[in-house]
Design an enzyme around this catalytic site. Structure first.
Site, PDB file in Angstrom:
ATOM      1  N   ASP A 157       3.015   3.289  10.250  1.00 25.37           N
ATOM      2  CA  ASP A 157       4.020   3.724  11.218  1.00 25.37           C
ATOM      3  C   ASP A 157       3.333   4.683  12.197  1.00 25.37           C
ATOM      4  O   ASP A 157       2.275   5.243  11.895  1.00 25.37           O
ATOM      5  CB  ASP A 157       5.167   4.424  10.484  1.00 25.37           C
ATOM      6  CG  ASP A 157       6.148   5.077  11.427  1.00 25.37           C
ATOM      7  OD1 ASP A 157       6.692   4.369  12.289  1.00 25.37           O
ATOM      8  OD2 ASP A 157       6.348   6.309  11.319  1.00 25.37           O
TER       9      ASP A 157
ATOM     10  N   ASP B 140       5.262   7.078  14.968  1.00 24.25           N
ATOM     11  CA  ASP B 140       5.986   8.317  15.277  1.00 24.25           C
ATOM     12  C   ASP B 140       6.308   9.090  14.004  1.00 24.25           C
ATOM     13  O   ASP B 140       7.045   8.619  13.145  1.00 24.25           O
ATOM     14  CB  ASP B 140       7.277   8.001  16.036  1.00 24.25           C
ATOM     15  CG  ASP B 140       7.004   7.355  17.378  1.00 24.25           C
ATOM     16  OD1 ASP B 140       6.435   8.026  18.251  1.00 24.25           O
ATOM     17  OD2 ASP B 140       7.345   6.168  17.550  1.00 24.25           O
TER      18      ASP B 140
ATOM     19  N   THR C 151       5.256   0.027  14.860  1.00 23.53           N
ATOM     20  CA  THR C 151       6.106   1.093  15.382  1.00 23.53           C
ATOM     21  C   THR C 151       7.334   0.540  16.077  1.00 23.53           C
ATOM     22  O   THR C 151       7.318  -0.564  16.618  1.00 23.53           O
ATOM     23  CB  THR C 151       5.293   1.961  16.364  1.00 23.53           C
ATOM     24  OG1 THR C 151       6.157   2.941  16.958  1.00 23.53           O
ATOM     25  CG2 THR C 151       4.677   1.119  17.479  1.00 23.53           C
TER      26      THR C 151
ATOM     27  N   LYS D  88      13.057  -1.960  12.369  1.00 26.13           N
ATOM     28  CA  LYS D  88      13.295  -1.246  11.113  1.00 26.13           C
ATOM     29  C   LYS D  88      14.752  -0.776  11.072  1.00 26.13           C
ATOM     30  O   LYS D  88      15.285  -0.383  12.109  1.00 26.13           O
ATOM     31  CB  LYS D  88      12.350  -0.040  11.006  1.00 26.13           C
ATOM     32  CG  LYS D  88      10.868  -0.402  11.103  1.00 26.13           C
ATOM     33  CD  LYS D  88       9.999   0.852  11.182  1.00 26.13           C
ATOM     34  CE  LYS D  88       8.536   0.519  11.445  1.00 26.13           C
ATOM     35  NZ  LYS D  88       7.691   1.721  11.552  1.00 26.13           N
TER      36      LYS D  88
ATOM     37  N   ASP E  24       7.102   7.764   7.373  1.00 26.32           N
ATOM     38  CA  ASP E  24       7.612   9.132   7.277  1.00 26.32           C
ATOM     39  C   ASP E  24       9.131   9.209   7.242  1.00 26.32           C
ATOM     40  O   ASP E  24       9.680  10.295   7.072  1.00 26.32           O
ATOM     41  CB  ASP E  24       7.122   9.969   8.470  1.00 26.32           C
ATOM     42  CG  ASP E  24       7.880   9.640   9.746  1.00 26.32           C
ATOM     43  OD1 ASP E  24       8.507  10.557  10.322  1.00 26.32           O
ATOM     44  OD2 ASP E  24       7.884   8.473  10.158  1.00 26.32           O
TER      45      ASP E  24
END
Length: 247
Positions: free
Chosen positions: A28, A30, A132, A163, A188
């Site tokens: 990922d 960000d 991303t 996602k 995250d």
């Protein structure tokens, strides 16, 4: 017999046997690789503030990891409910992306341990993908800062479902020619973790702005500085680790 050969019928010494490696590591961006989440929140707050709509930190956190079209719709609907002003969700997303690109170009902040781990994977020959929900223009800006680090980039405007659907990670594995079940996803956010797990990958969660609960088979660390290539190999082999303090 060479002193380095094991006797016939004997397995190699488990201490000296090489660790297995993931087929690939799917990153990922960000909040995992780059600390851009504060930029997104600032851009959202600024945009909504121009129309007189308040935007709390808690509301912003609820969007962390979401597909940008979903975030755009949420923000546009929030402005309309709050002020009666009708905004185009696509235009909202475009403005946010441009604002974050400007911030990243001005000063990029890498997440602790991320660059060291990425470099170690490159030295070990483990292919990496950047996966991303940011659009290609922002993803490309970040990837260009790390030439050669990523064999594949999958951006949010290049998949039908973002996602938490599995599509982004399935697409990355497909492009790399690997089985998702042999890969480690590094995330995250709960949304991203759900995407990686739905794709059938082993997930390493490194919570940043939003807590990620423990779950069977899920690995968690407080910082990527705690992780090396061998640890990712163990995760890919089905040996999860969890170092996030309880409570």
């Amino acid at each position: 017999m060479s002193p380095h050969e094991a006797p016939a019928g004997h397995a190699p010494d488990p201490v000296t046997a090489p660790e297995s490696l993931p087929a690939a590591v799917l990153w990922d961006m960000d909040g995992t690789l780059v600390d851009t989440e504060p930029h997104w929140i600032a851009a959202e707050t600024s945009l909504l503030g121009r129309y007189g709509a308040a935007w709390s930190h808690e509301q912003a956190l609820a969007l962390v990891g979401s597909a940008l079209p979903d975030s755009g719709r949420v923000l546009a609907e929030h402005v309309e409910r709050s002020t009666g002003v009708v905004l185009d969700a696509g235009a909202v997303v475009d403005e946010l992306v441009e604002a974050v690109i400007a911030q990243v170009r001005a000063a990029v902040v890498w997440r602790p341990g991320a660059l060291d781990l990425l470099g170690a994977l490159g030295e070990a020959g483990v292919p990496c993908a950047l996966v991303t929900m940011s659009y290609r223009n922002l993803a490309g800006t970040v990837a260009a800062m790390l030439p050669g680090a990523f064999s594949v980039v999958v951006a949010g405007d290049e998949v039908e479902r973002g996602k938490p659907a599995p599509d982004p990670y399935l697409r990355a594995a497909e492009l790399l020619g690997v089985d998702p079940g042999d890969c480690v996803v590094v995330e995250d956010s709960p949304t991203g973790v759900a995407s990686g797990e739905a794709a059938g990958a082993h997930v390493l969660a490194c919570p940043h702005m939003v807590p990620i609960p423990a779950a069977p088979g899920r690995s968690r660390v407080a910082s990527l500085a705690e992780v090396d290539v061998a640890a990712l190999g163990r995760i890919a082999a089905g040996r999860p680790l969890d170092t996030v303090p309880v409570g």
